[in-house]
Design a protein around this motif. Sequence first.
Motif, PDB file in Angstrom:
ATOM      1  N   ARG A   1     -60.398  -4.871   9.960  1.00 24.43           N
ATOM      2  CA  ARG A   1     -59.761  -3.558   9.968  1.00 24.43           C
ATOM      3  C   ARG A   1     -59.011  -3.331  11.282  1.00 24.43           C
ATOM      4  O   ARG A   1     -57.903  -2.780  11.289  1.00 24.43           O
ATOM      5  CB  ARG A   1     -60.804  -2.468   9.779  1.00 24.43           C
ATOM      6  CG  ARG A   1     -60.201  -1.060   9.761  1.00 24.43           C
ATOM      7  CD  ARG A   1     -61.262   0.010   9.774  1.00 24.43           C
ATOM      8  NE  ARG A   1     -60.680   1.335   9.877  1.00 24.43           N
ATOM      9  CZ  ARG A   1     -61.360   2.426  10.187  1.00 24.43           C
ATOM     10  NH1 ARG A   1     -62.665   2.342  10.424  1.00 24.43           N
ATOM     11  NH2 ARG A   1     -60.759   3.593  10.267  1.00 24.43           N
TER      12      ARG A   1
ATOM     13  N   THR B   1     -55.769  -5.160  11.250  1.00 27.36           N
ATOM     14  CA  THR B   1     -54.847  -4.471  10.344  1.00 27.36           C
ATOM     15  C   THR B   1     -54.246  -3.241  11.004  1.00 27.36           C
ATOM     16  O   THR B   1     -53.029  -2.996  10.936  1.00 27.36           O
ATOM     17  CB  THR B   1     -55.575  -4.057   9.047  1.00 27.36           C
ATOM     18  OG1 THR B   1     -56.061  -5.235   8.392  1.00 27.36           O
ATOM     19  CG2 THR B   1     -54.633  -3.315   8.111  1.00 27.36           C
ATOM     20  N   GLU B   2     -55.083  -2.438  11.649  1.00 31.17           N
ATOM     21  CA  GLU B   2     -54.606  -1.233  12.332  1.00 31.17           C
ATOM     22  C   GLU B   2     -53.690  -1.591  13.505  1.00 31.17           C
ATOM     23  O   GLU B   2     -52.742  -0.857  13.797  1.00 31.17           O
ATOM     24  CB  GLU B   2     -55.799  -0.412  12.830  1.00 31.17           C
ATOM     25  CG  GLU B   2     -56.666   0.177  11.736  1.00 31.17           C
ATOM     26  CD  GLU B   2     -55.926   1.232  10.926  1.00 31.17           C
ATOM     27  OE1 GLU B   2     -54.952   1.814  11.443  1.00 31.17           O
ATOM     28  OE2 GLU B   2     -56.316   1.477   9.757  1.00 31.17           O
TER      29      GLU B   2
ATOM     30  N   ARG C   1     -50.335  -2.280  11.882  1.00 32.61           N
ATOM     31  CA  ARG C   1     -49.759  -1.047  11.367  1.00 32.61           C
ATOM     32  C   ARG C   1     -49.220  -0.148  12.489  1.00 32.61           C
ATOM     33  O   ARG C   1     -48.229   0.563  12.309  1.00 32.61           O
ATOM     34  CB  ARG C   1     -50.799  -0.271  10.559  1.00 32.61           C
ATOM     35  CG  ARG C   1     -51.076  -0.852   9.183  1.00 32.61           C
ATOM     36  CD  ARG C   1     -52.157  -0.052   8.493  1.00 32.61           C
ATOM     37  NE  ARG C   1     -52.369  -0.545   7.119  1.00 32.61           N
ATOM     38  CZ  ARG C   1     -53.367  -0.130   6.345  1.00 32.61           C
ATOM     39  NH1 ARG C   1     -54.230   0.782   6.801  1.00 32.61           N
ATOM     40  NH2 ARG C   1     -53.489  -0.615   5.127  1.00 32.61           N
TER      41      ARG C   1
END
Length: 293
Positions: free
Chosen positions: A256, A259-260, A263
């Motif tokens: 996660r 991924t963040e 992003r």
Amino acid sequence: MTVLARAIEATRRYGDVLALDRVSLDIRAGELVGLLGPNGAGKSTLINLLVGLRRPTSGTVELFGGSPSDPAVRRGIGVTPQESGLPESLRVGEIVDFVSAHFPERYGAAELLARFGLADLVRRQVGGLSGGQRRRLAVALAFAGRPRLVFLDEPTTGLDVEARRTLWEGIRSFHADGGTVVLTSHYLEEIEALAQRVVVIGRGRVLADDTVRAVRDVVGVRRVSFAAPVVPELPGILRSSVEAGRVHLLTADSDRLVTELVRAGTAFADLEVRPTSLEEAFITITSKEETRV
């Protein structure tokens, strides 16, 4: 495997201070066990109970199936405490011979000193040794009587890197011959290098007891590292640091976090995700305990 030493619900108080709180622990034949914990955690107190220097306030402690306070039972162990004093006027070889004479089985001075890189000091007076050489001699003496079980409390304190690694080899050699070792250390890389089993102690309690890998994994934390100018503000970061242009983040969910990171459009390079080091696991485990209490 045969249990050589055991604590069962062992508690030790010094006045109002609770040094150990219902600790249960088995030391089995052939193990090399590392005890980790901050100052005051109870590591030295536990060793003192197991070797018979102190008695538990409550609970039970056994050594080779008997009482650690029995001198006959204690002949099977070797001990190096955190602090030790040796007669400065005696020569190194004389001290080894004197200590060895107390045991029915023993190493010769030459063999013992060679194992710990002290062979060239056999005729040197203790008063002429450096602090590091004295420490290495104190550790070597723990092995003089061919013990079944050795307790080493902060054995490499004050040693330089080369002397520390020489000592490691002596400990490994004893263990490879079937000996059992329990050691405490503030050098976490030392525990990683030597121990098969790690026991983490905090506030007098056992917080973790497993292999090095399992202790790292038990906290469920991963280390995410990458090259970036600043630490990004992202969810799920447990701890962060910047060293030599690299950002290091501890997280319970590395997928996660990465991924963040993407992003958020953060500029980064050379991404690395790996399990925590033992040091990082140790900090996380003891921090959790501090928060819980």
